[in-house]
Motif scaffolding. Structure first.
Motif, PDB file in Angstrom:
ATOM      1  N   GLU A   1      35.618  37.439  38.596  1.00 52.74           N
ATOM      2  CA  GLU A   1      36.114  36.207  39.221  1.00 52.74           C
ATOM      3  C   GLU A   1      35.478  34.977  38.583  1.00 52.74           C
ATOM      4  O   GLU A   1      36.155  33.988  38.305  1.00 52.74           O
ATOM      5  CB  GLU A   1      35.826  36.221  40.722  1.00 52.74           C
ATOM      6  N   GLN A   2      34.183  35.051  38.358  1.00 51.80           N
ATOM      7  CA  GLN A   2      33.473  33.933  37.742  1.00 51.80           C
ATOM      8  C   GLN A   2      33.996  33.682  36.326  1.00 51.80           C
ATOM      9  O   GLN A   2      34.227  32.533  35.932  1.00 51.80           O
ATOM     10  CB  GLN A   2      31.969  34.204  37.711  1.00 51.80           C
ATOM     11  N   LEU A   3      34.193  34.748  35.560  1.00 53.57           N
ATOM     12  CA  LEU A   3      34.707  34.597  34.196  1.00 53.57           C
ATOM     13  C   LEU A   3      36.137  34.067  34.191  1.00 53.57           C
ATOM     14  O   LEU A   3      36.503  33.263  33.319  1.00 53.57           O
ATOM     15  CB  LEU A   3      34.626  35.929  33.446  1.00 53.57           C
ATOM     16  N   GLN A   4      36.949  34.498  35.149  1.00 51.13           N
ATOM     17  CA  GLN A   4      38.317  33.979  35.246  1.00 51.13           C
ATOM     18  C   GLN A   4      38.310  32.483  35.539  1.00 51.13           C
ATOM     19  O   GLN A   4      39.081  31.721  34.935  1.00 51.13           O
ATOM     20  CB  GLN A   4      39.095  34.721  36.337  1.00 51.13           C
ATOM     21  N   ARG A   5      37.459  32.054  36.453  1.00 48.41           N
ATOM     22  CA  ARG A   5      37.360  30.617  36.754  1.00 48.41           C
ATOM     23  C   ARG A   5      36.934  29.833  35.516  1.00 48.41           C
ATOM     24  O   ARG A   5      37.480  28.768  35.221  1.00 48.41           O
ATOM     25  CB  ARG A   5      36.376  30.372  37.906  1.00 48.41           C
ATOM     26  N   GLN A   6      35.961  30.372  34.787  1.00 50.31           N
ATOM     27  CA  GLN A   6      35.507  29.697  33.571  1.00 50.31           C
ATOM     28  C   GLN A   6      36.622  29.624  32.538  1.00 50.31           C
ATOM     29  O   GLN A   6      36.810  28.597  31.882  1.00 50.31           O
ATOM     30  CB  GLN A   6      34.287  30.412  32.977  1.00 50.31           C
ATOM     31  N   ALA A   7      37.380  30.712  32.379  1.00 54.43           N
ATOM     32  CA  ALA A   7      38.486  30.736  31.411  1.00 54.43           C
ATOM     33  C   ALA A   7      39.568  29.740  31.799  1.00 54.43           C
ATOM     34  O   ALA A   7      40.110  29.031  30.939  1.00 54.43           O
ATOM     35  CB  ALA A   7      39.066  32.150  31.308  1.00 54.43           C
ATOM     36  N   ILE A   8      39.880  29.663  33.088  1.00 56.36           N
ATOM     37  CA  ILE A   8      40.886  28.707  33.553  1.00 56.36           C
ATOM     38  C   ILE A   8      40.418  27.279  33.317  1.00 56.36           C
ATOM     39  O   ILE A   8      41.180  26.431  32.833  1.00 56.36           O
ATOM     40  CB  ILE A   8      41.213  28.955  35.042  1.00 56.36           C
ATOM     41  N   GLU A   9      39.156  27.002  33.660  1.00 61.73           N
ATOM     42  CA  GLU A   9      38.622  25.655  33.434  1.00 61.73           C
ATOM     43  C   GLU A   9      38.651  25.292  31.949  1.00 61.73           C
ATOM     44  O   GLU A   9      38.976  24.166  31.582  1.00 61.73           O
ATOM     45  CB  GLU A   9      37.195  25.554  33.982  1.00 61.73           C
ATOM     46  N   GLU A  45      28.974  53.290  43.166  1.00 65.08           N
ATOM     47  CA  GLU A  45      30.290  52.864  42.682  1.00 65.08           C
ATOM     48  C   GLU A  45      30.765  51.613  43.433  1.00 65.08           C
ATOM     49  O   GLU A  45      31.283  50.673  42.829  1.00 65.08           O
ATOM     50  CB  GLU A  45      31.294  53.992  42.855  1.00 65.08           C
ATOM     51  N   THR A  46      30.563  51.588  44.747  1.00 59.35           N
ATOM     52  CA  THR A  46      30.962  50.427  45.557  1.00 59.35           C
ATOM     53  C   THR A  46      30.176  49.187  45.144  1.00 59.35           C
ATOM     54  O   THR A  46      30.755  48.109  44.959  1.00 59.35           O
ATOM     55  CB  THR A  46      30.735  50.720  47.053  1.00 59.35           C
ATOM     56  N   LEU A  47      28.870  49.338  44.981  1.00 64.74           N
ATOM     57  CA  LEU A  47      28.045  48.203  44.564  1.00 64.74           C
ATOM     58  C   LEU A  47      28.434  47.718  43.171  1.00 64.74           C
ATOM     59  O   LEU A  47      28.524  46.512  42.929  1.00 64.74           O
ATOM     60  CB  LEU A  47      26.563  48.582  44.590  1.00 64.74           C
ATOM     61  N   PHE A  48      28.677  48.653  42.267  1.00 67.06           N
ATOM     62  CA  PHE A  48      29.059  48.299  40.904  1.00 67.06           C
ATOM     63  C   PHE A  48      30.395  47.558  40.898  1.00 67.06           C
ATOM     64  O   PHE A  48      30.546  46.533  40.233  1.00 67.06           O
ATOM     65  CB  PHE A  48      29.144  49.565  40.037  1.00 67.06           C
ATOM     66  N   ALA A  49      31.367  48.070  41.658  1.00 65.25           N
ATOM     67  CA  ALA A  49      32.686  47.435  41.719  1.00 65.25           C
ATOM     68  C   ALA A  49      32.590  46.035  42.317  1.00 65.25           C
ATOM     69  O   ALA A  49      33.229  45.097  41.832  1.00 65.25           O
ATOM     70  CB  ALA A  49      33.644  48.293  42.540  1.00 65.25           C
ATOM     71  N   ARG A  50      31.783  45.888  43.363  1.00 62.48           N
ATOM     72  CA  ARG A  50      31.607  44.572  43.988  1.00 62.48           C
ATOM     73  C   ARG A  50      30.969  43.586  43.009  1.00 62.48           C
ATOM     74  O   ARG A  50      31.418  42.452  42.865  1.00 62.48           O
ATOM     75  CB  ARG A  50      30.742  44.711  45.239  1.00 62.48           C
TER      76      ARG A  50
END
Length: 112
Positions: free
Chosen positions: A78-86, A66-71
């Motif tokens: 985070e990567q998708l959010q950066r792409q969406a913002i860009e 669960e920890t590995l999956f969440a990480r």
């Protein structure tokens, strides 16, 4: 280079279920010659877990997964959010001249 070595007798009583394997240093036409007896113990073999041990380890394993999956999921989000913002900034930059032109036109029309 045909030196033979015997296993140490003092360790034989401590190691369980040994099998003998012969290895050596001397070669014949580039192939190794078997000249030495080496002990291999069950310590190198995997042991099966009992049902009780499995049930005891299962919560820890689930928590680690669960920890590995969440990480990993957090990293991808985070990567998708950066792409969406860009992408949004890029679209705004492309539309900004037209939006400013329309706003200026409306302002001038309202003050005539």
């Amino acid at each position: 280079m045909n030196a033979s070595k015997q296993p140490d007798e003092s360790t034989d009583s401590v190691t369980p279920a040994k099998t003998a394997t012969r290895i050596g240093e001397a070669t014949l036409n580039g192939l190794p010659m078997l000249t030495e007896v080496v002990s291999v113990t069950d310590a190198y073999l995997p042991r099966l877990l009992s049902e009780a041990e499995i049930q005891q380890l299962l919560p820890r394993l689930e928590a680690q997964i669960e920890t590995l999956f969440a990480r990993k999921l957090g990293s991808h989000l985070e990567q998708l959010q950066r792409q969406a913002i860009e992408l949004a900034i890029g679209e705004l930059k492309a539309e900004l001249p037209e939006l400013l032109h329309e706003a200026l036109y409306e302002y001038l029309e309202s003050h005539k």
